[in-house]
Enzyme design. Structure first.
Site, mmCIF file in Angstrom:
data_model
loop_
_atom_site.group_PDB
_atom_site.id
_atom_site.type_symbol
_atom_site.label_atom_id
_atom_site.label_comp_id
_atom_site.label_asym_id
_atom_site.label_seq_id
_atom_site.Cartn_x
_atom_site.Cartn_y
_atom_site.Cartn_z
ATOM 1 N N THR A 196 0.759 -1.055 -0.019
ATOM 2 C CA THR A 196 -0.117 -0.116 0.057
ATOM 3 C C THR A 196 0.785 1.176 -0.009
ATOM 4 O OG1 THR A 196 -0.145 -0.029 2.594
ATOM 5 C CG2 THR A 196 -1.968 -1.188 1.379
ATOM 6 N N GLU A 339 -5.846 -4.204 0.238
ATOM 7 C CA GLU A 339 -6.066 -5.136 1.088
ATOM 8 C C GLU A 339 -7.259 -6.229 0.778
ATOM 9 O OE1 GLU A 339 -5.285 -2.254 1.887
ATOM 10 O OE2 GLU A 339 -4.203 -1.849 3.657
ATOM 11 N N LYS A 449 -13.305 18.706 10.530
ATOM 12 C CA LYS A 449 -14.054 18.884 11.802
ATOM 13 C C LYS A 449 -14.097 20.400 12.004
ATOM 14 C CE LYS A 449 -14.134 17.237 16.477
ATOM 15 N NZ LYS A 449 -13.455 16.977 17.577
ATOM 16 N N TRP A 454 -19.039 17.526 11.539
ATOM 17 C CA TRP A 454 -18.333 17.062 10.326
ATOM 18 C C TRP A 454 -18.528 17.554 9.051
ATOM 19 C CZ3 TRP A 454 -14.037 14.736 12.266
ATOM 20 C CH2 TRP A 454 -14.170 14.439 13.285
HETATM 21 P P1 ADP Z 1 -4.088 3.999 -0.938
HETATM 22 O O1 ADP Z 1 -4.741 4.203 0.554
HETATM 23 O O2 ADP Z 1 -2.668 3.934 -1.047
HETATM 24 O O3 ADP Z 1 -4.801 4.949 -1.831
HETATM 25 P P2 ADP Z 1 -5.687 1.824 -1.973
HETATM 26 O O4 ADP Z 1 -5.527 1.899 -3.431
HETATM 27 O O5 ADP Z 1 -5.805 0.646 -1.225
HETATM 28 O O6 ADP Z 1 -4.377 2.580 -1.420
HETATM 29 O O7 ADP Z 1 -6.804 2.879 -1.384
HETATM 30 C C1 ADP Z 1 -8.166 2.325 -0.706
HETATM 31 C C2 ADP Z 1 -8.939 3.562 -0.440
HETATM 32 O O8 ADP Z 1 -9.178 4.054 -1.685
HETATM 33 C C3 ADP Z 1 -10.097 3.184 0.244
HETATM 34 O O9 ADP Z 1 -9.835 2.884 1.546
HETATM 35 C C4 ADP Z 1 -10.888 4.248 0.176
HETATM 36 O O10 ADP Z 1 -10.642 5.233 0.864
HETATM 37 C C5 ADP Z 1 -10.765 4.670 -1.453
HETATM 38 N N1 ADP Z 1 -11.647 4.298 -2.445
HETATM 39 C C6 ADP Z 1 -11.494 3.047 -2.936
HETATM 40 N N2 ADP Z 1 -12.392 3.056 -3.901
HETATM 41 C C7 ADP Z 1 -13.421 4.200 -3.568
HETATM 42 C C8 ADP Z 1 -14.571 4.329 -4.196
HETATM 43 N N3 ADP Z 1 -15.027 3.822 -5.125
HETATM 44 N N4 ADP Z 1 -15.145 5.524 -3.617
HETATM 45 C C9 ADP Z 1 -14.605 6.276 -2.665
HETATM 46 N N5 ADP Z 1 -13.208 5.970 -2.250
HETATM 47 C C10 ADP Z 1 -12.576 4.947 -2.867
#
Ligand code: ADP
Length: 547
Positions: A196, A339, A449, A454
């Site tokens: 990640t 993950e 915040k 929020w």
């Molecule tokens: P990083 O945290 O490095 O960006 P990831 O690609 O695994 O790595 O990102 C996962 C995160 O991306 C999710 O926890 C979420 O916050 C965001 N995310 C993924 N898909 C979506 C989506 N369709 N809409 C909004 N947020 C998303």
């Protein structure tokens, strides 16, 4: 308590315990879909038969290099056919495909390759200058294998450097069955590794297994979800190093769909030309990429489009609707995480929405969607950990479990990303409604915040992005002595347009509560992106602090 709880004398079924493996995906493509094509950048065109023949050579080539079974092998490459060969040959021969993000800083790159203890690095020729300067600080890498990619970047004279195509020429094609070599193996063997991005702290490695990858593949193939089929032409614009390109390469091979790979260029005209020329029916990309294509959408015939997948961050409804107007197909939301292999949920409307108004359908499509089969989701109170109702209103941290969800991180020991009962804490705030639709409110760390209440940065961004001249927008919190935090929007306007902050504020005033209106709108020529092409709020926060 149910009598079945803990019953030790329950009976085993009598079905074959054949392991679920990527070896099967490779051989299925070879047997059933030999004539289907993999095309890179519209030029390099090979059938699956040719690709798998080269995979068979690569399998022997890995033995020639003495790469042990179980070894991690890094790829540092764009979406191209040779990278696909590695996607197949490494796991099919029980090595671990470690896809490395090509946009990492050298510090993260070195950390990741050393932490994974990569034995070999396969690198696109044009990308060699980005990683080779770190070679001496990656002492465990024994070989650097250069993938020809049509570029003529100089290759240093060093005995560790080999040519990929020469290696394949030297290696006889493996004539046996990859799948048979797995007959007595455990389907839980590691197949892939992806770190990640590590915006906070060190990057963490997610170690996929054959079983998780195959089940994820089947989960996304289901009709009504992505539903890949033999008649599709699939274009993963999302990089191969971004969580296995969301499973699209393995999914395409499993379904027998043709693959169109964009190569190294993310130029909007290049991508649109490919979609048009190759009659692409399914494509996946992050919202920033989809947004970059908008000004030229009208210049191309995209009538073959059937399904556009958007994920990685929230797809603003206005962006999805722009695609629906231009192609007849909205961008379907997919929620996921590295993950989660990565796809956990898929959006879009279902039969119960057929009678809904246009506006209601847009709202349904804006949700991240329903969890895939075998994936379980719940929301919990961030403070107390108490489960919250699925009523579409209660907002809590999204937690997820399932057979393609990580149970821990590679070589990291216990991690507070996992609950005591083994669920993954996503760091996302969401609601779940009675139909099981997830709707992401924000990432916990991005929520603003203000005066004890929020503000969702995602909702504010969606409102600002609905202005047709806004190309990109990110909203972050600015510390405020009176309100704790206040929202500030960073906006990139489309080429040739010119608007004031007041005009944009006027545009969003009917859409959000008055106290949500950003204190400031800062116009930029571009916004910082993460290695996977998403807007990087942490970099924005950093530069706002410095500036
Ligand atoms: P990083 O945290 O490095 O960006 P990831 O690609 O695994 O790595 O990102 C996962 C995160 O991306 C999710 O926890 C979420 O916050 C965001 N995310 C993924 N898909 C979506 C989506 N369709 N809409 C909004 N947020 C998303």
């Amino acid at each position: 308590m149910l009598r079945s709880a803990g019953a030790a004398d329950a009976m085993d079924g009598l079905m074959q315990p054949r392991p679920l493996t990527i070896a099967h995906i490779v051989e299925r493509a070879e047997r059933l879909y030999a004539h289907k094509c993999v095309t890179t950048a519209g030029a390099d065109r090979h059938t699956y038969a040719e690709v798998v023949h080269r995979v068979r050579r690569l399998a022997t080539g890995l033995d020639l290099l003495d790469v042990p079974v179980g070894a991690r092998v890094a790829t540092f490459a764009c979406n191209n056919r040779r990278h696909l060969e590695l996607y197949l040959a490494l796991p099919a021969t029980k090595r671990v495909l470690h896809t490395v993000n090509i946009r990492l800083s050298s510090e993260h790159l070195e950390y990741i390759v050393n932490h994974a203890e990569d034995d070999v690095v396969f690198v696109d020729r044009r990308l060699l200058p980005r990683i080779w300067p770190s070679a001496d600080r990656m002492p465990r890498v024994r070989h650097w294998v250069v993938l020809p990619d049509g570029s003529d970047h100089p290759i240093p004279a060093d005995p560790r450097i080999l040519d990929y195509d020469e290696l394949l020429m030297r290696a006889d094609p493996f004539a046996g069955s990859f799948e048979d070599a797995f007959a007595s193996a455990d389907e839980n063997l590691a197949s892939g590794l992806c770190y990640t991005s590590g915006t906070t702290g060190r990057p963490k490695g997610v170690l996929y297994s054959h079983r998780s990858t195959v089940l994820h593949c089947l989960g996304t193939l289901a009709a009504g979800l992505i539903g890949l089929s033999e008649s599709d032409v699939v274009m993963p614009i999302v990089p191969f190093f971004h969580a296995n390109a969301w499973g699209l390469p393995y999914g395409a091979l499993m379904a027998g769909a043709s693959l169109t790979l964009p190569g190294h260029s993310a130029d909007p005209v290049h991508l649109l030309q490919l979609m048009e020329a190759e009659r692409v029916s399914v494509a996946g990309a992050v919202p920033t990429v989809w947004s970059s294509l908008v000004p030229r959408l009208g210049n191309h015939d995209l009538s073959a489009t059937r399904f556009l997948l958007g994920g990685g961050s929230a797809v603003p409804p206005s962006l999805s609707e722009t695609y629906r107007a231009a192609t007849g197909v909205p961008i379907t939301h997919s929620w996921g995480m590295t993950e989660v292999s990565p796809v956990g949920a898929i959006g879009g409307t279902r039969t119960q929405h057929r009678g809904a108004t246009e506006e209601e359908q847009v709202a349904v499509r804006a949700a991240q969607g329903q969890p895939l089969p075998l994936v379980n989701v719940r929301i919990v109170d961030v403070e107390t950990g108490r489960a919250l109702p699925r009523d579409g209103h209660a907002v809590g941290e999204l937690q997820v479990s399932g057979p393609w969800v990580a149970s821990g991180y590679f070589r990291r020991g216990a991690d507070d990303s996992f609950t005591d009962d083994g669920w993954l804490r996503t760091g996302d705030l969401a609601t779940i409604d009675a139909d099981g639709y997830l709707r992401l409110v924000d990432r916990i760390k991005d929520l603003i915040k203000s005066g004890g209440e929020w503000i969702s940065s995602v909702e504010l961004e969606a409102a600002i992005a609905s202005h047709p001249d806004v190309a990109e927008v990110a909203v972050i919190a600015r510390p405020d002595p009176r309100w704790t935090e206040r929202p500030v929007a960073y906006v990139v306007l489309r080429d040739g347009s010119d608007h004031t902050a007041e005009e944009l504020l006027r545009h969003i005033t009917p859409m959000v509560a008055k106290w949500w209106l950003p204190d400031d709108i800062v116009f930029m020529t571009s916004l910082p992106k993460t290695g996977t092409g998403k807007l990087s709020k942490s970099s924005l926060r950093e530069s706002a602090r410095i500036g």
